[in-house]
Design a protein around this motif. Structure first.
Motif, PDB file in Angstrom:
ATOM      1  N   ASP A   1      37.686  32.219  51.606  1.00  0.00           N
ATOM      2  CA  ASP A   1      37.066  31.180  52.728  1.00  0.00           C
ATOM      3  C   ASP A   1      36.249  30.013  51.834  1.00  0.00           C
ATOM      4  OD1 ASP A   1      38.053  32.505  54.981  1.00  0.00           O
ATOM      5  OD2 ASP A   1      36.039  33.081  55.520  1.00  0.00           O
ATOM      6  N   LEU A   2      35.886  30.540  50.655  1.00  0.00           N
ATOM      7  CA  LEU A   2      34.749  29.556  49.682  1.00  0.00           C
ATOM      8  C   LEU A   2      36.070  29.158  48.857  1.00  0.00           C
ATOM      9  CD1 LEU A   2      31.630  31.544  49.195  1.00  0.00           C
ATOM     10  CD2 LEU A   2      31.998  29.629  50.260  1.00  0.00           C
ATOM     11  N   GLY A   3      37.185  29.369  48.709  1.00  0.00           N
ATOM     12  CA  GLY A   3      38.281  28.523  48.039  1.00  0.00           C
ATOM     13  C   GLY A   3      38.590  29.317  46.743  1.00  0.00           C
ATOM     14  N   VAL A   4      38.169  30.805  46.426  1.00  0.00           N
ATOM     15  CA  VAL A   4      38.558  31.497  45.165  1.00  0.00           C
ATOM     16  C   VAL A   4      40.148  31.958  45.219  1.00  0.00           C
ATOM     17  CG1 VAL A   4      38.150  33.806  44.335  1.00  0.00           C
ATOM     18  CG2 VAL A   4      36.332  32.662  45.066  1.00  0.00           C
ATOM     19  N   LYS A   5      40.502  31.314  44.065  1.00  0.00           N
ATOM     20  CA  LYS A   5      42.020  31.355  43.731  1.00  0.00           C
ATOM     21  C   LYS A   5      42.178  32.915  43.253  1.00  0.00           C
ATOM     22  CE  LYS A   5      42.523  27.761  41.347  1.00  0.00           C
ATOM     23  NZ  LYS A   5      41.287  26.964  41.386  1.00  0.00           N
ATOM     24  N   MET A   6      43.315  33.455  43.684  1.00  0.00           N
ATOM     25  CA  MET A   6      43.498  34.810  43.211  1.00  0.00           C
ATOM     26  C   MET A   6      45.083  35.013  42.919  1.00  0.00           C
ATOM     27  SD  MET A   6      41.852  37.214  46.206  1.00  0.00           S
ATOM     28  CE  MET A   6      40.079  36.700  46.764  1.00  0.00           C
ATOM     29  N   TYR A   7      45.155  35.395  41.679  1.00  0.00           N
ATOM     30  CA  TYR A   7      46.627  35.657  40.880  1.00  0.00           C
ATOM     31  C   TYR A   7      46.708  36.958  40.442  1.00  0.00           C
ATOM     32  CZ  TYR A   7      46.999  30.528  40.287  1.00  0.00           C
ATOM     33  OH  TYR A   7      46.872  29.297  40.605  1.00  0.00           O
ATOM     34  N   SER A   8      47.986  37.190  40.570  1.00  0.00           N
ATOM     35  CA  SER A   8      48.570  38.838  40.375  1.00  0.00           C
ATOM     36  C   SER A   8      48.990  38.732  39.132  1.00  0.00           C
ATOM     37  CB  SER A   8      49.181  39.420  41.424  1.00  0.00           C
ATOM     38  OG  SER A   8      50.405  38.874  41.738  1.00  0.00           O
ATOM     39  N   CYS A   9      48.863  39.831  38.269  1.00  0.00           N
ATOM     40  CA  CYS A   9      49.509  39.615  36.902  1.00  0.00           C
ATOM     41  C   CYS A   9      50.971  40.197  37.098  1.00  0.00           C
ATOM     42  CB  CYS A   9      48.884  40.930  36.032  1.00  0.00           C
ATOM     43  SG  CYS A   9      49.732  41.440  34.732  1.00  0.00           S
TER      44      CYS A   9
END
Lengths: 80, 161
Positions: free
Chosen positions: B113-121
Motif C-alpha cells: 500500500d505504501l508503494g514498496v516495489k518487490m522483485y524476484s530473483c
C-alpha cells in the motif's frame, strides 16, 4: 505552550506497535493542510522516539508531546 | 536540510525465508516508505517465501521435494530459532497477536500500500522451480543482479537480510 492547539485531525493509535503508529501518521499527514495539526494518541513507548524521528526525516514538526498514564499524545504539524 | 525533488532510495535483499527475518525486512521497508523513501525489495532463494502464493511448487523430483519442504506462503514461515517443527511459528503467532503486533501478511500488504516495489530473483526461481504465476500479483517483476546493483548504487542504504 499552554494555549490550546487547533487540531485538524485526530488519530487514535492506542494499542498499535512499531511501525504502525509512525506509518499511520505518515499516511494521514496529507489529509491536513500545510500548517495543519494531527493529534495522534499512541501507547507504544517506541513511538516516543519514532514519531519525532519521522518528523525530522520528512521535514515536519512535532510541536508538542503530552504523556498521561499510558497515553502518549503527539501534536504533529505538517510543514510541507 | 537540502531539498531534493527525487525521493531517497533504499534497497533490501531478502535471502532468508525465516519468519523473524522476513518480519524485519517488511518492517524496515514499511518504515522507510513511510519516511518518504523509494523502497525496493529483492527476494532470492529462501526469501522467495515472502512473495509466494500458498501453493506447492516444482516440476522435477528435486524441485517438487523443495516445493514440499519449502511449500506454502509467508504465513508458513518458521522463526530462525525455536522452530520446533512448526510449534515456534504457532507460539510466536500467538505472542504477537496478544501484543497486537501485525502479522507478516498484514505487514507485507502495508508495504505494498505504501508503494514498496518487490522483485524476484530469476535465477533462484529457475533453481527452485518457482514460476512467476506462483508469486503474488503485486510483484513488480522478475530481475537479475544487474537491476539490484543499479538500485543499490542509487540507494542511501542497502540491506541484506
Amino acid at each position: 505552550m499552554a494555549e490550546n492547539i487547533k487540531v485538524d485531525l485526530e488519530l487514535d493509535l492506542r494499542g498499535l506497535l512499531c511501525p504502525l503508529p509512525m506509518v499511520r501518521v505518515s499516511q494521514n499527514i496529507t489529509n491536513v493542510p500545510i500548517g495543519g495539526i494531527i493529534k495522534a494518541i499512541a501507547t507504544d513507548p517506541g513511538s516516543l522516539a519514532d514519531i519525532p524521528s519521522w518528523a525530522r526525516t520528512t521535514g515536519n514538526e512535532v510541536v508538542k508531546t503530552e504523556r498521561a498514564d499510558k497515553d502518549i499524545t503527539f501534536f504533529v504539524k505538517r510543514l510541507k | 536540510m537540502e531539498q531534493k525533488t527525487e525521493k531517497k532510495k533504499a534497497t533490501i535483499i531478502v535471502i532468508s525465508g525465516d519468519f523473524d527475518k522476513l518480519f524485519a525486512a517488511f518492517t524496515i521497508a514499511t518504515g522507510a516508505a513511510a519516511t518518504n523513501m523509494d523502497v525496493t525489495l529483492f527476494f532470492t532463494f529462501w526469501g522467495l517465501r515472502g512473495i509466494k502464493k500458498n501453493m506447492t511448487t516444482g516440476k522435477s523430483l528435486f524441485g517438487r521435494m523443495v516445493g514440499l519442504i519449502e511449500g506454502g506462503d509467508v504465513t508458513k514461515a518458521n522463526p530462525s530459532k525455536y522452530g520446533f517443527l512448526g510449534m515456534g511459528r504457532w507460539m510466536f503467532g500467538k505472542m504477537m497477536k496478544n501484543k497486537n503486533v501485525s502479522g507478516l501478511s498484514e505487514l507485507r500488504q502495508l508495504a505494498i500500500d505504501l508503494g514498496v516495489k518487490m522483485y524476484s530473483c530469476i535465477t533462484s526461481m529457475e533453481v527452485m522451480e518457482i514460476d512467476k504465476k506462483e508469486l503474488i500479483d503485486e510483484v513488480s517483476g522478475v530481475a537479475g543482479v544487474a537491476l539490484m546493483v543499479e538500485e543499490a548504487q542509487n540507494s542511501e542504504f542497502s540491506l541484506f537480510i
